[in-house]
Design a protein around this motif. Structure first.
Motif, PDB file in Angstrom:
ATOM      1  N   VAL A  28       0.846  -1.184   0.000  1.00 52.04           N
ATOM      2  CA  VAL A  28       0.000   0.000   0.000  1.00 52.04           C
ATOM      3  C   VAL A  28       0.889   1.245   0.000  1.00 52.04           C
ATOM      4  N   ILE A  29       0.740   2.071  -1.020  1.00 51.39           N
ATOM      5  CA  ILE A  29       1.624   3.216  -1.183  1.00 51.39           C
ATOM      6  C   ILE A  29       1.555   4.157   0.015  1.00 51.39           C
ATOM      7  N   ASN A  30       0.364   4.454   0.494  1.00 58.28           N
ATOM      8  CA  ASN A  30       0.248   5.383   1.625  1.00 58.28           C
ATOM      9  C   ASN A  30       0.995   4.874   2.859  1.00 58.28           C
ATOM     10  N   GLN A  31       0.944   3.577   3.081  1.00 56.47           N
ATOM     11  CA  GLN A  31       1.663   2.998   4.217  1.00 56.47           C
ATOM     12  C   GLN A  31       3.172   3.113   4.013  1.00 56.47           C
ATOM     13  N   LEU A  32       3.615   2.874   2.778  1.00 56.03           N
ATOM     14  CA  LEU A  32       5.041   2.969   2.468  1.00 56.03           C
ATOM     15  C   LEU A  32       5.541   4.401   2.657  1.00 56.03           C
ATOM     16  N   VAL A  33       4.731   5.369   2.235  1.00 58.00           N
ATOM     17  CA  VAL A  33       5.096   6.777   2.405  1.00 58.00           C
ATOM     18  C   VAL A  33       5.298   7.085   3.882  1.00 58.00           C
ATOM     19  N   SER A  46       8.512   2.399  -8.633  1.00 53.93           N
ATOM     20  CA  SER A  46       9.132   1.145  -8.189  1.00 53.93           C
ATOM     21  C   SER A  46       8.205  -0.042  -8.368  1.00 53.93           C
ATOM     22  N   LEU A  47       6.930   0.146  -8.077  1.00 52.33           N
ATOM     23  CA  LEU A  47       5.974  -0.947  -8.244  1.00 52.33           C
ATOM     24  C   LEU A  47       5.819  -1.341  -9.702  1.00 52.33           C
ATOM     25  N   ARG A  48       5.831  -0.355 -10.596  1.00 54.12           N
ATOM     26  CA  ARG A  48       5.761  -0.685 -12.028  1.00 54.12           C
ATOM     27  C   ARG A  48       7.010  -1.454 -12.467  1.00 54.12           C
ATOM     28  N   GLY A  63      -4.824  -3.505  -5.940  1.00 57.48           N
ATOM     29  CA  GLY A  63      -3.537  -2.856  -5.740  1.00 57.48           C
ATOM     30  C   GLY A  63      -2.390  -3.777  -6.074  1.00 57.48           C
ATOM     31  N   ALA A  64      -1.219  -3.464  -5.536  1.00 54.21           N
ATOM     32  CA  ALA A  64       0.000  -4.221  -5.834  1.00 54.21           C
ATOM     33  C   ALA A  64       0.183  -5.331  -4.804  1.00 54.21           C
TER      34      ALA A  64
END
Length: 224
Positions: A28-33, A46-48, A63-64
Motif C-alpha cells: 500500500v503506497i500510503n503505508q510505504l510513504v 518502483s511498483l511498475r 492494488g499491488a
C-alpha cells in the motif's frame, strides 16, 4: 547518491527477498510513504518496475501484491536459467581465473557441509553463489543481470528442490565438480554450455518426476 526511485525500489526488492513482504502481501503506497518517508511517486515507479521484473502483480481494484509463486513457476524459472545460465557460463569460462575456480570449489565444499548439517536454506544460497560466479565473466552485463535476477526470483519461491527430490543434492555436488573440471580443461564452449544446462535440467526433471511419482529418468537430460 541514489535517487528516491532507486531507494524505494531497493527497499521493496530487499523486503520481498528476505520474506518481510511475503507472497500475497499487499503493498500500500500510503503505508510505504508513512513508513519510509519517501513520497508516493517513487513508490509508484518502483511498483511498475517490480511488476515488469515479475516480483509484483498489480490487480485492478486491489492494488499491488507480491506475486505468489508455485512449483510450476519454479520449474519454468529453472528451465529458463538452464538456457541463459548455460550460455553465460560458456561465455564466462575462458575468462575465469584460478582464483575464481578455487572460490567455486570452496562454495561447493560449503554446500556439502550445509547438506551434512541439513541446512537447505544455506545449501540453496551457496548454490546460487556458485552458479552466479561461473557466469560472472560472460562479458555481457545484460546477460549476467538476467542470470542474477532469475536466481533471485527462484530464491523468493523458497522451494528447496534438492531436499524435495531425494538424492538430487548429492548428485548436484558431483556435477559441480565435473563442471569446474571441464572449464579447467578448456573444453569447447558447446561442451561447457551443454554441461551447465543439463545440470539445471536434471534438477527440474528430478522434482517433476518425484511429484508425479515416476521413476528417475535414464535418458535425455534426466540421465545421471
Amino acid at each position: 547518491m541514489q535517487s528516491k526511485a532507486e531507494q524505494s525500489f531497493r527497499i521493496l526488492k530487499e523486503r520481498i527477498m528476505d520474506g518481510t513482504y511475503g507472497p500475497g502481501h499487499r503493498l500500500v503506497i500510503n503505508q510505504l510513504v508513512r513508513e519510509y518517508g519517501i513520497s508516493s511517486v517513487p513508490w509508484r515507479e518502483s511498483l511498475r518496475r517490480l511488476e515488469a521484473e515479475g516480483w509484483v502483480e498489480i490487480v485492478p481494484n486491489v492494488g499491488a501484491l507480491v506475486r505468489t509463486f508455485d512449483t510450476n513457476a519454479w520449474q519454468q524459472g529453472l528451465s529458463l536459467l538452464a538456457r541463459v545460465g548455460g550460455y553465460a557460463t560458456a561465455l564466462s569460462a575462458p575468462h575465469l581465473t584460478k582464483d575464481d575456480l578455487a572460490a567455486a570449489r570452496l562454495l561447493n565444499r560449503r554446500m556439502g557441509e550445509a547438506l551434512a548439517a541439513f541446512d537447505p536454506a544455506q545449501f540453496g544460497r551457496l548454490n546460487r553463489e556458485f552458479h552466479e560466479l561461473l557466469a560472472s565473466r560472460a562479458g555481457d552485463d545484460r546477460l549476467v543481470t538476467m542470470v542474477r535476477n532469475e536466481w533471485a526470483r527462484l530464491e523468493v519461491i523458497r522451494k528447496s528442490a534438492f531436499w524435495y527430490a531425494p538424492g538430487r543434492a548429492e548428485a548436484s555436488l558431483a556435477e559441480h565438480e565435473e563442471l569446474i573440471a571441464i572449464i579447467e580443461a578448456a573444453a569447447d564452449p558447446e561442451t561447457i554450455e551443454t554441461a551447465a544446462r543439463q545440470h539445471e535440467l536434471r534438477t527440474v526433471d528430478a522434482v517433476t518426476r518425484y511429484e508425479a511419482g515416476l521413476p528417475r529418468s535414464t535418458n535425455g537430460y534426466g540421465h545421471r
